[in-house]
Scaffold this motif. Structure first.
Motif, PDB file in Angstrom:
ATOM      1  N   CYS A  89      -9.544  -6.184  -4.974  1.00 42.11           N
ATOM      2  CA  CYS A  89      -9.474  -6.784  -3.649  1.00 42.11           C
ATOM      3  C   CYS A  89     -10.678  -6.457  -2.779  1.00 42.11           C
ATOM      4  O   CYS A  89     -11.228  -5.233  -2.907  1.00 42.11           O
ATOM      5  CB  CYS A  89      -8.305  -6.260  -2.706  1.00 42.11           C
ATOM      6  SG  CYS A  89      -7.851  -7.061  -1.178  1.00 42.11           S
ATOM      7  N   GLU A  90     -11.122  -7.492  -2.167  1.00 40.85           N
ATOM      8  CA  GLU A  90     -12.434  -7.189  -1.374  1.00 40.85           C
ATOM      9  C   GLU A  90     -12.027  -6.491   0.109  1.00 40.85           C
ATOM     10  O   GLU A  90     -13.001  -5.688   0.359  1.00 40.85           O
ATOM     11  CB  GLU A  90     -12.876  -8.617  -0.701  1.00 40.85           C
ATOM     12  CG  GLU A  90     -13.386  -9.457  -1.940  1.00 40.85           C
ATOM     13  CD  GLU A  90     -13.714 -10.962  -1.350  1.00 40.85           C
ATOM     14  OE1 GLU A  90     -13.633 -11.205  -0.184  1.00 40.85           O
ATOM     15  OE2 GLU A  90     -14.074 -11.777  -2.222  1.00 40.85           O
ATOM     16  N   ARG A  91     -10.623  -6.331   0.396  1.00 39.48           N
ATOM     17  CA  ARG A  91     -10.758  -5.494   1.409  1.00 39.48           C
ATOM     18  C   ARG A  91     -10.171  -4.035   1.108  1.00 39.48           C
ATOM     19  O   ARG A  91      -9.264  -4.037   0.250  1.00 39.48           O
ATOM     20  CB  ARG A  91      -9.407  -6.028   2.425  1.00 39.48           C
ATOM     21  CG  ARG A  91      -9.054  -5.419   3.585  1.00 39.48           C
ATOM     22  CD  ARG A  91      -7.901  -6.236   4.208  1.00 39.48           C
ATOM     23  NE  ARG A  91      -8.210  -7.397   4.548  1.00 39.48           N
ATOM     24  CZ  ARG A  91      -8.235  -7.659   5.842  1.00 39.48           C
ATOM     25  NH1 ARG A  91      -8.041  -7.102   6.813  1.00 39.48           N
ATOM     26  NH2 ARG A  91      -8.560  -9.291   6.000  1.00 39.48           N
ATOM     27  N   LEU A  92     -10.941  -3.036   1.582  1.00 39.09           N
ATOM     28  CA  LEU A  92     -10.626  -1.874   1.279  1.00 39.09           C
ATOM     29  C   LEU A  92      -9.595  -1.290   1.902  1.00 39.09           C
ATOM     30  O   LEU A  92      -8.912  -0.355   1.421  1.00 39.09           O
ATOM     31  CB  LEU A  92     -11.945  -0.919   1.191  1.00 39.09           C
ATOM     32  CG  LEU A  92     -13.160  -1.627   0.562  1.00 39.09           C
ATOM     33  CD1 LEU A  92     -14.581  -0.495   0.924  1.00 39.09           C
ATOM     34  CD2 LEU A  92     -12.786  -1.427  -1.054  1.00 39.09           C
ATOM     35  N   SER A  93      -9.430  -1.385   3.217  1.00 33.67           N
ATOM     36  CA  SER A  93      -8.352  -0.950   4.132  1.00 33.67           C
ATOM     37  C   SER A  93      -7.948  -1.751   5.170  1.00 33.67           C
ATOM     38  O   SER A  93      -8.693  -2.903   5.462  1.00 33.67           O
ATOM     39  CB  SER A  93      -8.912   0.471   4.608  1.00 33.67           C
ATOM     40  OG  SER A  93     -10.019   0.298   5.595  1.00 33.67           O
ATOM     41  N   PHE A  94      -6.820  -1.647   5.891  1.00 32.36           N
ATOM     42  CA  PHE A  94      -6.348  -2.500   6.699  1.00 32.36           C
ATOM     43  C   PHE A  94      -5.416  -1.791   7.753  1.00 32.36           C
ATOM     44  O   PHE A  94      -4.816  -0.661   7.292  1.00 32.36           O
ATOM     45  CB  PHE A  94      -5.806  -3.617   6.016  1.00 32.36           C
ATOM     46  CG  PHE A  94      -4.540  -3.156   5.348  1.00 32.36           C
ATOM     47  CD1 PHE A  94      -3.302  -3.174   5.719  1.00 32.36           C
ATOM     48  CD2 PHE A  94      -4.766  -2.904   3.894  1.00 32.36           C
ATOM     49  CE1 PHE A  94      -2.110  -2.785   4.785  1.00 32.36           C
ATOM     50  CE2 PHE A  94      -3.753  -2.763   3.131  1.00 32.36           C
ATOM     51  CZ  PHE A  94      -2.610  -2.573   3.644  1.00 32.36           C
ATOM     52  N   SER A  96       0.894  -1.379  -0.038  1.00 32.50           N
ATOM     53  CA  SER A  96      -0.055   0.069  -0.123  1.00 32.50           C
ATOM     54  C   SER A  96       0.709   1.377   0.047  1.00 32.50           C
ATOM     55  O   SER A  96       1.825   1.134   0.430  1.00 32.50           O
ATOM     56  CB  SER A  96      -0.958   0.092   1.164  1.00 32.50           C
ATOM     57  OG  SER A  96      -1.890   1.042   1.214  1.00 32.50           O
ATOM     58  N   SER A  97       0.355   2.558  -0.553  1.00 31.59           N
ATOM     59  CA  SER A  97       0.996   3.503  -0.557  1.00 31.59           C
ATOM     60  C   SER A  97       0.086   4.759  -0.032  1.00 31.59           C
ATOM     61  O   SER A  97       0.746   5.983  -0.129  1.00 31.59           O
ATOM     62  CB  SER A  97       1.685   3.774  -1.927  1.00 31.59           C
ATOM     63  OG  SER A  97       0.385   3.987  -2.822  1.00 31.59           O
ATOM     64  N   ARG A  98      -1.091   4.499   0.316  1.00 27.44           N
ATOM     65  CA  ARG A  98      -2.126   5.548   0.651  1.00 27.44           C
ATOM     66  C   ARG A  98      -2.582   5.317   2.112  1.00 27.44           C
ATOM     67  O   ARG A  98      -2.991   4.375   2.354  1.00 27.44           O
ATOM     68  CB  ARG A  98      -3.235   5.806  -0.309  1.00 27.44           C
ATOM     69  CG  ARG A  98      -2.939   5.972  -1.658  1.00 27.44           C
ATOM     70  CD  ARG A  98      -4.238   6.277  -2.767  1.00 27.44           C
ATOM     71  NE  ARG A  98      -5.055   4.929  -2.273  1.00 27.44           N
ATOM     72  CZ  ARG A  98      -6.258   5.079  -2.266  1.00 27.44           C
ATOM     73  NH1 ARG A  98      -7.112   6.166  -2.437  1.00 27.44           N
ATOM     74  NH2 ARG A  98      -7.095   4.046  -2.361  1.00 27.44           N
ATOM     75  N   TRP A 115      -4.278   1.660   6.301  1.00 23.36           N
ATOM     76  CA  TRP A 115      -3.803   2.083   4.909  1.00 23.36           C
ATOM     77  C   TRP A 115      -5.108   1.508   3.842  1.00 23.36           C
ATOM     78  O   TRP A 115      -5.751   0.602   4.427  1.00 23.36           O
ATOM     79  CB  TRP A 115      -2.694   1.017   4.453  1.00 23.36           C
ATOM     80  CG  TRP A 115      -1.317   1.382   5.504  1.00 23.36           C
ATOM     81  CD1 TRP A 115      -1.237   1.044   6.453  1.00 23.36           C
ATOM     82  CD2 TRP A 115      -0.294   2.324   4.889  1.00 23.36           C
ATOM     83  NE1 TRP A 115      -0.083   1.559   6.949  1.00 23.36           N
ATOM     84  CE2 TRP A 115       0.573   2.085   5.871  1.00 23.36           C
ATOM     85  CE3 TRP A 115      -0.320   2.806   3.678  1.00 23.36           C
ATOM     86  CZ2 TRP A 115       1.715   3.146   5.875  1.00 23.36           C
ATOM     87  CZ3 TRP A 115       0.981   3.702   3.315  1.00 23.36           C
ATOM     88  CH2 TRP A 115       2.055   3.819   4.637  1.00 23.36           C
ATOM     89  N   PHE A 116      -5.280   2.361   2.805  1.00 20.75           N
ATOM     90  CA  PHE A 116      -5.982   1.710   1.670  1.00 20.75           C
ATOM     91  C   PHE A 116      -5.568   0.768   0.789  1.00 20.75           C
ATOM     92  O   PHE A 116      -4.077   0.802   0.628  1.00 20.75           O
ATOM     93  CB  PHE A 116      -6.436   2.913   0.762  1.00 20.75           C
ATOM     94  CG  PHE A 116      -7.067   3.856   1.066  1.00 20.75           C
ATOM     95  CD1 PHE A 116      -8.434   3.654   1.369  1.00 20.75           C
ATOM     96  CD2 PHE A 116      -6.853   5.271   1.592  1.00 20.75           C
ATOM     97  CE1 PHE A 116      -9.317   4.756   2.005  1.00 20.75           C
ATOM     98  CE2 PHE A 116      -7.667   6.125   2.046  1.00 20.75           C
ATOM     99  CZ  PHE A 116      -8.910   5.955   2.197  1.00 20.75           C
ATOM    100  N   CYS A 117      -6.247  -0.366   0.548  1.00 16.75           N
ATOM    101  CA  CYS A 117      -5.512  -1.213  -0.460  1.00 16.75           C
ATOM    102  C   CYS A 117      -5.554  -0.737  -1.673  1.00 16.75           C
ATOM    103  O   CYS A 117      -6.628  -0.133  -2.270  1.00 16.75           O
ATOM    104  CB  CYS A 117      -6.515  -2.558  -0.309  1.00 16.75           C
ATOM    105  SG  CYS A 117      -5.674  -3.793  -1.286  1.00 16.75           S
ATOM    106  N   ASN A 118      -4.365  -0.739  -2.412  1.00 21.98           N
ATOM    107  CA  ASN A 118      -4.200  -0.304  -3.776  1.00 21.98           C
ATOM    108  C   ASN A 118      -4.857  -1.319  -4.903  1.00 21.98           C
ATOM    109  O   ASN A 118      -5.135  -0.639  -5.960  1.00 21.98           O
ATOM    110  CB  ASN A 118      -2.892  -0.015  -4.266  1.00 21.98           C
ATOM    111  CG  ASN A 118      -2.329   1.147  -3.127  1.00 21.98           C
ATOM    112  OD1 ASN A 118      -2.968   2.056  -2.736  1.00 21.98           O
ATOM    113  ND2 ASN A 118      -0.929   1.058  -3.393  1.00 21.98           N
ATOM    114  N   GLU A 119      -5.095  -2.358  -4.759  1.00 16.36           N
ATOM    115  CA  GLU A 119      -5.711  -3.126  -5.788  1.00 16.36           C
ATOM    116  C   GLU A 119      -7.358  -3.247  -5.737  1.00 16.36           C
ATOM    117  O   GLU A 119      -8.094  -3.258  -4.870  1.00 16.36           O
ATOM    118  CB  GLU A 119      -5.324  -4.761  -5.244  1.00 16.36           C
ATOM    119  CG  GLU A 119      -5.865  -5.764  -6.326  1.00 16.36           C
ATOM    120  CD  GLU A 119      -5.388  -5.487  -7.471  1.00 16.36           C
ATOM    121  OE1 GLU A 119      -6.269  -5.755  -8.440  1.00 16.36           O
ATOM    122  OE2 GLU A 119      -4.199  -5.519  -7.931  1.00 16.36           O
ATOM    123  N   ALA A 120      -7.722  -2.820  -7.079  1.00 13.35           N
ATOM    124  CA  ALA A 120      -8.913  -2.655  -7.253  1.00 13.35           C
ATOM    125  C   ALA A 120      -9.976  -3.751  -7.219  1.00 13.35           C
ATOM    126  O   ALA A 120     -11.125  -3.495  -6.696  1.00 13.35           O
ATOM    127  CB  ALA A 120      -9.360  -1.908  -8.787  1.00 13.35           C
TER     128      ALA A 120
END
Length: 141
Positions: A81-86, A45-47, A74-79
């Protein structure tokens, strides 16, 4: 100024600041060095989304110590992916943990290897009975 955190036995962390309170207790603020990967898809992640300060229990070193983790969501950068953040987690402090692995190992060792009574262990390590019980339950399972 960032300092290495080798004295805390937390290799993935760095010390951000240290403050000494009037009554002698030290407050140490730590953070993770590298951006984490999503636990679901593994994409780095970068955001950052938000920050939370989490108090960790650790072995007292030269007196009382308050260890605070500046933990990011963090936001998950993969569009896809089911997980939006972690939230960040490490091997030493996994998800939902409030104690370092070093403290858990020392508490278990004090009870099992040295024969110390389970009732006197919390006072020796400056924690309540709950983390001692949780460490023993995880070991027994």
């Amino acid at each position: 100024m960032t300092l290495p955190s080798y004295c805390f036995n937390l290799p993935d962390f760095r010390v951000i600041s240290v403050a000494v309170h009037a009554f002698g207790q030290r407050r140490v603020l730590i953070s993770i060095d590298l951006p984490p990967g999503c636990p679901t898809c593994g994409v780095i992640s970068s955001r950052r989304k938000e920050r939370r300060l989490q108090r960790l229990r650790d072995i007292p070193m030269a007196g009382r110590l308050e260890l605070i983790w500046s933990k990011y969501r963090w936001f998950c950068n993969e569009a896809l992916c089911e997980r939006l953040s972690f939230f960040e987690s490490t091997a030493e402090v996994p998800r939902y943990a409030r104690s370092t692995g070093w403290l858990r190992e020392q508490v278990i060792s004090a009870i099992l290897a040295s024969g110390r009574a389970a009732s006197e262990t919390p006072a020796a390590y400056g924690v309540s009975w709950r983390p001692v019980r949780n460490a023993l339950n995880c070991t027994a399972a």
